[in-house]
Design a protein around this motif. Structure first.
Motif, PDB file in Angstrom:
ATOM      1  N   SER A  99       0.880  -1.194  -0.061  1.00 32.84           N
ATOM      2  CA  SER A  99       0.057   0.030  -0.056  1.00 32.84           C
ATOM      3  C   SER A  99       0.868   1.295  -0.090  1.00 32.84           C
ATOM      4  CB  SER A  99      -0.870  -0.067   1.267  1.00 32.84           C
ATOM      5  OG  SER A  99       0.010   0.037   2.329  1.00 32.84           O
ATOM      6  N   ILE A 100       0.665   2.121  -0.647  1.00 35.69           N
ATOM      7  CA  ILE A 100       1.079   3.300  -0.976  1.00 35.69           C
ATOM      8  C   ILE A 100       0.665   4.279  -0.090  1.00 35.69           C
ATOM      9  CG2 ILE A 100       2.184   5.128  -2.557  1.00 35.69           C
ATOM     10  CD1 ILE A 100       2.451   2.868  -4.493  1.00 35.69           C
ATOM     11  N   VAL A 101       1.112   5.428   0.856  1.00 35.23           N
ATOM     12  CA  VAL A 101       0.599   6.010   1.883  1.00 35.23           C
ATOM     13  C   VAL A 101       1.336   7.521   1.228  1.00 35.23           C
ATOM     14  CG1 VAL A 101       0.052   6.942   4.058  1.00 35.23           C
ATOM     15  CG2 VAL A 101       0.397   4.389   3.491  1.00 35.23           C
ATOM     16  N   LYS A 102       0.048   8.447   0.976  1.00 33.37           N
ATOM     17  CA  LYS A 102       0.467   9.720   0.485  1.00 33.37           C
ATOM     18  C   LYS A 102       0.123  10.713   1.396  1.00 33.37           C
ATOM     19  CE  LYS A 102       0.314   8.933  -4.234  1.00 33.37           C
ATOM     20  NZ  LYS A 102      -0.070   9.341  -5.642  1.00 33.37           N
ATOM     21  N   GLY A 103       0.688  11.818   1.686  1.00 38.01           N
ATOM     22  CA  GLY A 103       0.412  13.031   2.614  1.00 38.01           C
ATOM     23  C   GLY A 103       1.439  13.414   3.464  1.00 38.01           C
ATOM     24  N   GLY A 104       1.830  14.827   3.641  1.00 35.63           N
ATOM     25  CA  GLY A 104       2.756  15.199   4.406  1.00 35.63           C
ATOM     26  C   GLY A 104       2.432  15.508   5.651  1.00 35.63           C
ATOM     27  N   LEU A 105       2.976  16.619   6.315  1.00 36.90           N
ATOM     28  CA  LEU A 105       2.868  17.028   8.032  1.00 36.90           C
ATOM     29  C   LEU A 105       1.331  17.324   8.172  1.00 36.90           C
ATOM     30  CD1 LEU A 105       6.176  18.910   8.312  1.00 36.90           C
ATOM     31  CD2 LEU A 105       5.445  16.718   9.067  1.00 36.90           C
ATOM     32  N   GLY A 106       0.880  18.187   6.958  1.00 34.20           N
ATOM     33  CA  GLY A 106      -0.478  18.575   7.113  1.00 34.20           C
ATOM     34  C   GLY A 106      -1.417  17.572   7.230  1.00 34.20           C
ATOM     35  N   THR A 107      -1.322  16.597   6.587  1.00 32.05           N
ATOM     36  CA  THR A 107      -2.289  15.306   6.519  1.00 32.05           C
ATOM     37  C   THR A 107      -1.983  14.468   7.807  1.00 32.05           C
ATOM     38  OG1 THR A 107      -2.091  14.990   4.015  1.00 32.05           O
ATOM     39  CG2 THR A 107      -2.970  13.094   5.302  1.00 32.05           C
ATOM     40  N   ALA A 108      -0.946  14.523   8.201  1.00 28.85           N
ATOM     41  CA  ALA A 108      -0.383  13.971   9.459  1.00 28.85           C
ATOM     42  C   ALA A 108      -1.212  14.470  10.685  1.00 28.85           C
ATOM     43  CB  ALA A 108       0.755  13.784   9.709  1.00 28.85           C
ATOM     44  N   ALA A 109      -1.130  16.064  10.618  1.00 31.67           N
ATOM     45  CA  ALA A 109      -1.713  16.967  11.715  1.00 31.67           C
ATOM     46  C   ALA A 109      -3.333  16.524  11.821  1.00 31.67           C
ATOM     47  CB  ALA A 109      -1.576  18.241  11.332  1.00 31.67           C
ATOM     48  N   ARG A 110      -3.969  16.810  10.239  1.00 31.72           N
ATOM     49  CA  ARG A 110      -5.359  16.560  10.412  1.00 31.72           C
ATOM     50  C   ARG A 110      -5.822  15.128  10.948  1.00 31.72           C
ATOM     51  NH1 ARG A 110      -4.179  19.683   6.119  1.00 31.72           N
ATOM     52  NH2 ARG A 110      -4.034  18.237   4.681  1.00 31.72           N
ATOM     53  N   ALA A 140      -4.189  13.171  12.828  1.00 31.50           N
ATOM     54  CA  ALA A 140      -4.064  12.984  14.596  1.00 31.50           C
ATOM     55  C   ALA A 140      -5.141  13.839  15.116  1.00 31.50           C
ATOM     56  CB  ALA A 140      -2.579  13.658  14.863  1.00 31.50           C
ATOM     57  N   GLY A 141      -5.798  14.896  14.501  1.00 33.83           N
ATOM     58  CA  GLY A 141      -6.372  15.587  15.210  1.00 33.83           C
ATOM     59  C   GLY A 141      -8.176  15.000  15.017  1.00 33.83           C
ATOM     60  N   LEU A 142      -8.372  14.186  14.034  1.00 34.17           N
ATOM     61  CA  LEU A 142      -9.560  13.676  13.807  1.00 34.17           C
ATOM     62  C   LEU A 142      -9.511  12.158  14.910  1.00 34.17           C
ATOM     63  CD1 LEU A 142     -12.189  12.684  12.319  1.00 34.17           C
ATOM     64  CD2 LEU A 142     -10.553  11.322  10.701  1.00 34.17           C
ATOM     65  N   LEU A 143      -8.362  11.695  15.086  1.00 33.09           N
ATOM     66  CA  LEU A 143      -8.416  10.397  15.936  1.00 33.09           C
ATOM     67  C   LEU A 143      -8.500  11.008  17.173  1.00 33.09           C
ATOM     68  CD1 LEU A 143      -7.675   7.474  16.685  1.00 33.09           C
ATOM     69  CD2 LEU A 143      -5.406   8.112  16.461  1.00 33.09           C
ATOM     70  N   ALA A 201      -4.594   9.666  22.991  1.00 29.98           N
ATOM     71  CA  ALA A 201      -4.115  10.673  22.046  1.00 29.98           C
ATOM     72  C   ALA A 201      -3.807  11.971  22.762  1.00 29.98           C
ATOM     73  CB  ALA A 201      -4.988  10.801  20.990  1.00 29.98           C
ATOM     74  N   GLU A 202      -4.275  12.193  23.951  1.00 22.61           N
ATOM     75  CA  GLU A 202      -3.979  13.256  24.611  1.00 22.61           C
ATOM     76  C   GLU A 202      -2.623  13.758  24.885  1.00 22.61           C
ATOM     77  OE1 GLU A 202      -5.823  15.593  28.739  1.00 22.61           O
ATOM     78  OE2 GLU A 202      -6.543  13.530  28.064  1.00 22.61           O
ATOM     79  N   GLY A 203      -2.196  14.750  24.677  1.00 23.53           N
ATOM     80  CA  GLY A 203      -0.937  14.930  24.790  1.00 23.53           C
ATOM     81  C   GLY A 203       0.156  15.062  23.701  1.00 23.53           C
ATOM     82  N   VAL A 204      -0.347  14.110  22.581  1.00 28.28           N
ATOM     83  CA  VAL A 204       0.516  13.658  21.637  1.00 28.28           C
ATOM     84  C   VAL A 204       0.745  14.972  20.834  1.00 28.28           C
ATOM     85  CG1 VAL A 204       0.662  12.505  19.525  1.00 28.28           C
ATOM     86  CG2 VAL A 204      -0.264  11.382  21.384  1.00 28.28           C
ATOM     87  N   ARG A 205       1.923  15.223  20.507  1.00 28.38           N
ATOM     88  CA  ARG A 205       2.202  16.649  19.745  1.00 28.38           C
ATOM     89  C   ARG A 205       1.963  16.318  18.386  1.00 28.38           C
ATOM     90  NH1 ARG A 205       7.890  19.069  21.297  1.00 28.38           N
ATOM     91  NH2 ARG A 205       7.167  20.581  19.791  1.00 28.38           N
ATOM     92  N   ARG A 206       1.325  17.224  17.748  1.00 28.35           N
ATOM     93  CA  ARG A 206       0.970  17.147  16.305  1.00 28.35           C
ATOM     94  C   ARG A 206       1.973  17.934  15.492  1.00 28.35           C
ATOM     95  NH1 ARG A 206      -5.205  18.248  15.419  1.00 28.35           N
ATOM     96  NH2 ARG A 206      -4.784  19.767  17.275  1.00 28.35           N
ATOM     97  N   PRO A 207       2.461  17.681  14.248  1.00 24.96           N
ATOM     98  CA  PRO A 207       3.194  18.362  13.396  1.00 24.96           C
ATOM     99  C   PRO A 207       2.338  19.613  13.099  1.00 24.96           C
ATOM    100  CG  PRO A 207       2.561  16.524  12.277  1.00 24.96           C
ATOM    101  CD  PRO A 207       2.003  16.260  13.490  1.00 24.96           C
ATOM    102  N   ALA A 208       3.164  20.798  12.875  1.00 26.50           N
ATOM    103  CA  ALA A 208       2.457  21.944  12.519  1.00 26.50           C
ATOM    104  C   ALA A 208       1.850  21.671  11.051  1.00 26.50           C
ATOM    105  CB  ALA A 208       3.461  23.218  12.628  1.00 26.50           C
ATOM    106  N   ASP A 209       0.849  22.002  10.763  1.00 25.78           N
ATOM    107  CA  ASP A 209       0.240  22.281   9.360  1.00 25.78           C
ATOM    108  C   ASP A 209       0.649  23.394   8.719  1.00 25.78           C
ATOM    109  OD1 ASP A 209      -1.276  21.777   7.356  1.00 25.78           O
ATOM    110  OD2 ASP A 209      -3.134  21.865   8.312  1.00 25.78           O
ATOM    111  N   GLN A 210       1.362  23.271   7.683  1.00 29.65           N
ATOM    112  CA  GLN A 210       2.215  24.238   7.013  1.00 29.65           C
ATOM    113  C   GLN A 210       1.118  25.030   6.090  1.00 29.65           C
ATOM    114  OE1 GLN A 210       5.351  22.719   4.745  1.00 29.65           O
ATOM    115  NE2 GLN A 210       6.664  22.149   6.432  1.00 29.65           N
ATOM    116  N   ARG A 211       1.415  26.342   6.350  1.00 32.27           N
ATOM    117  CA  ARG A 211       0.212  27.199   5.501  1.00 32.27           C
ATOM    118  C   ARG A 211       0.791  27.656   4.234  1.00 32.27           C
ATOM    119  NH1 ARG A 211      -3.049  30.955   7.878  1.00 32.27           N
ATOM    120  NH2 ARG A 211      -3.247  30.958  10.462  1.00 32.27           N
ATOM    121  N   ARG A 212       0.106  27.369   3.326  1.00 33.91           N
ATOM    122  CA  ARG A 212       0.336  27.912   1.839  1.00 33.91           C
ATOM    123  C   ARG A 212       0.496  29.420   1.805  1.00 33.91           C
ATOM    124  NH1 ARG A 212      -4.422  24.295   1.644  1.00 33.91           N
ATOM    125  NH2 ARG A 212      -3.884  22.547   0.416  1.00 33.91           N
ATOM    126  N   THR A 213       1.337  29.837   1.109  1.00 33.65           N
ATOM    127  CA  THR A 213       1.964  31.125   0.793  1.00 33.65           C
ATOM    128  C   THR A 213       2.366  31.511  -0.582  1.00 33.65           C
ATOM    129  OG1 THR A 213       4.282  30.392   1.047  1.00 33.65           O
ATOM    130  CG2 THR A 213       3.385  31.117   3.188  1.00 33.65           C
TER     131      THR A 213
END
Length: 262
Positions: free
Chosen positions: A10-21, A23-26, A44-56
């Motif tokens: 299986s090929i999993v795609k997605g970067g830090l933004g996908t990981a952050a969202r 983790a938030g959903l979970l 999941a309480e207290g687990v640090r999520r990667p910062a979701d990078q803003r599009r510039t």
């Protein structure tokens, strides 16, 4: 990652933004489980999520002009729906899905707005400029969607691939449909409009214009949207639509931030 199937993966795609969202959903699911008494604590309480990078990424004047030239050159070679879609994305700041599924019944010419019945924020009223109304010619058929598919009752489905062809032809690197939305907001900022005003133009949930009970938009907000779309049209096509007539505009003209209306 390997799967249970022989030689499967299986090929999993997605970067830090996908990981952050994700983790938030979970975390939200597990919090609900705690409230329902299914589990005692949220792991999941207290687990640090990667910062979701803003599009510039935003388009500059020269890139807007290249995009405008490209869709003018492709007239006749590219589908009318794709050409219209790019114009609407650039001149309204709407999301790709909103334009792709836009119905004629949602176009309010008298109110100079789009009345989405189902957007990301639910029912949403979006002000549009006069130049957008000029682009939105009256339908020649009884098609339900502005970007009509082969069947009148269906929407055009070739927009994603058409978009890739157009940006490649225009030599626009790293530009997505969302880039046009961000660029619309950035032009609003260049013209001196406030964040709440720009948010209302884009239909952000915090803006009062997203209410399904709104019938008449504030004239100042409509005028602000009018000016932003005219400025973008001038950069793309070197012309500004005023009072129903097209007037040539110099590419050297710069937006005047002193004329802020908000």
């Amino acid at each position: 990652a390997k799967t249970a199937r022989k030689r499967g993966k299986s090929i999993v795609k997605g970067g830090l933004g996908t990981a952050a969202r994700t983790a938030g959903l979970l975390g939200g699911i597990l919090s609900f489980a705690v409230s329902e008494g299914i589990i005692e604590r949220n792991p999941a309480e207290g687990v640090r999520r990667p910062a979701d990078q803003r599009r510039t990424r935003r388009l500059n004047r020269e890139e807007y002009r290249r995009l405008g030239q490209t869709i003018e050159e492709l007239a006749g070679d590219e589908t009318d729906q794709a050409i219209l879609a790019v114009k609407l994305l650039a001149l309204t700041g709407c999301r790709l899905g909103e334009i792709a599924k836009l119905r004629w019944s949602e176009v309010d010419r008298a109110g100079q707005c789009l009345r989405f019945t189902d957007s990301k924020e639910g029912a949403s009223v979006r002000p549009i400029g006069k130049v957008v109304l000029d682009v939105l010619c009256e339908p020649s058929t009884d098609a339900a969607f502005v970007l009509a598919g082969v069947r009148k009752a269906e929407a055009f489905g070739g927009l994603p691939r058409a978009w890739l062809r157009i940006v490649k032809r225009a030599r626009l690197v790293g530009v997505t449909p969302h880039t046009l939305r961000h660029s619309f907001a950035s032009v609003g900022g260049d013209l001196g409009y406030s964040e709440p005003t720009i948010g209302a133009m884009l239909g952000h949930a915090a803006g009062s214009v997203t209410s399904r009970y709104i019938h008449h938009l504030d004239e100042v907000l409509v005028a602000a949207t009018d000016r932003v779309s005219e400025t973008i049209a001038a950069m793309m096509f070197e012309e500004v639509v005023q009072n129903g007539s097209a007037e040539r505009a110099s590419t050297e003209d710069q937006p005047d931030p002193q004329r802020a209306a908000a």
